[in-house]
Design a protein around this motif. Structure first.
Motif, PDB file in Angstrom:
ATOM      1  N   TYR A 266      -9.378   8.209   1.521  1.00 16.45           N
ATOM      2  CA  TYR A 266      -8.480   9.243   0.423  1.00 16.45           C
ATOM      3  C   TYR A 266      -8.018   8.574  -0.740  1.00 16.45           C
ATOM      4  O   TYR A 266      -8.082   9.057  -1.663  1.00 16.45           O
ATOM      5  N   SER A 267      -8.145   7.112  -0.575  1.00 15.69           N
ATOM      6  CA  SER A 267      -7.589   6.572  -1.932  1.00 15.69           C
ATOM      7  C   SER A 267      -8.810   6.703  -2.960  1.00 15.69           C
ATOM      8  O   SER A 267      -8.575   6.726  -4.216  1.00 15.69           O
TER       9      SER A 267
ATOM     10  N   PRO B  85      -8.314   4.521   3.418  1.00 13.52           N
ATOM     11  CA  PRO B  85      -8.908   3.896   2.131  1.00 13.52           C
ATOM     12  C   PRO B  85      -9.960   5.286   1.375  1.00 13.52           C
ATOM     13  O   PRO B  85     -10.129   5.031   0.433  1.00 13.52           O
TER      14      PRO B  85
ATOM     15  N   THR C 101      -2.043   4.827   5.671  1.00 10.51           N
ATOM     16  CA  THR C 101      -2.991   4.861   4.265  1.00 10.51           C
ATOM     17  C   THR C 101      -4.614   4.933   4.904  1.00 10.51           C
ATOM     18  O   THR C 101      -5.023   4.196   5.628  1.00 10.51           O
TER      19      THR C 101
ATOM     20  N   MET D  18       0.966  -1.137  -0.146  1.00  9.36           N
ATOM     21  CA  MET D  18       0.009   0.018  -0.155  1.00  9.36           C
ATOM     22  C   MET D  18       0.924   1.080  -0.090  1.00  9.36           C
ATOM     23  O   MET D  18       1.926   1.261   0.721  1.00  9.36           O
ATOM     24  N   THR D  19       0.577   2.223  -0.778  1.00 10.86           N
ATOM     25  CA  THR D  19       1.240   3.387  -0.744  1.00 10.86           C
ATOM     26  C   THR D  19       0.766   4.572   0.219  1.00 10.86           C
ATOM     27  O   THR D  19      -0.751   4.505   0.657  1.00 10.86           O
ATOM     28  N   ARG D  20       1.458   5.450   0.760  1.00  8.64           N
ATOM     29  CA  ARG D  20       1.078   6.287   1.805  1.00  8.64           C
ATOM     30  C   ARG D  20       0.446   7.388   1.348  1.00  8.64           C
ATOM     31  O   ARG D  20       0.795   7.729   0.173  1.00  8.64           O
ATOM     32  N   ASN D  21      -0.540   7.886   1.858  1.00  9.13           N
ATOM     33  CA  ASN D  21      -1.350   8.952   1.263  1.00  9.13           C
ATOM     34  C   ASN D  21      -1.623  10.002   2.544  1.00  9.13           C
ATOM     35  O   ASN D  21      -2.389  10.984   2.235  1.00  9.13           O
TER      36      ASN D  21
ATOM     37  N   THR E 114      -5.591   3.890  10.867  1.00  9.15           N
ATOM     38  CA  THR E 114      -5.315   4.660   9.706  1.00  9.15           C
ATOM     39  C   THR E 114      -3.815   5.365  10.187  1.00  9.15           C
ATOM     40  O   THR E 114      -3.263   5.513   9.063  1.00  9.15           O
TER      41      THR E 114
ATOM     42  N   GLY F 216      -9.121  10.398  -4.069  1.00  9.12           N
ATOM     43  CA  GLY F 216      -7.608  10.767  -4.926  1.00  9.12           C
ATOM     44  C   GLY F 216      -7.230  11.703  -4.171  1.00  9.12           C
ATOM     45  O   GLY F 216      -6.191  12.655  -4.579  1.00  9.12           O
TER      46      GLY F 216
ATOM     47  N   LYS G 222      -4.053  13.195  -1.225  1.00 11.38           N
ATOM     48  CA  LYS G 222      -2.937  12.958  -0.588  1.00 11.38           C
ATOM     49  C   LYS G 222      -2.410  13.880   0.228  1.00 11.38           C
ATOM     50  O   LYS G 222      -2.353  15.012  -0.167  1.00 11.38           O
TER      51      LYS G 222
END
Length: 62
Positions: free
Chosen positions: A51-52, A49, A47, A1-4, A42, A55, A57
């Motif tokens: 925010y993902s 979810p 991360t 998972m990428t951090r956002n 979170t 979109g 960051k």
């Protein structure tokens, strides 16, 4: 998972999670305080979810 999530966002989420969990043990002792697990998780992972999906960051570019 990428951090956002950025550092400030993670700190705020951790504080909110701790305060919500405290409601389970002190104060009004309501079960709604268990919702505090979500912001704590979170913040720990970095991360979000939601925010993902949207979109967003808040972390700095790597």
């Amino acid at each position: 998972m990428t951090r956002n999530m950025g550092s400030a966002d993670r700190i705020i989420r951790a504080i909110v999670g701790i305060v919500l969990l405290a409601l389970v043990f002190v104060g009004p002792q309501t079960a709604w305080g268990w919702i505090g697990i979500i912001p704590l998780a979170t913040a720990a992972v970095g991360t979000c979810p939601a925010y993902s999906m949207i979109g967003i960051k808040t972390c700095k570019k790597q």
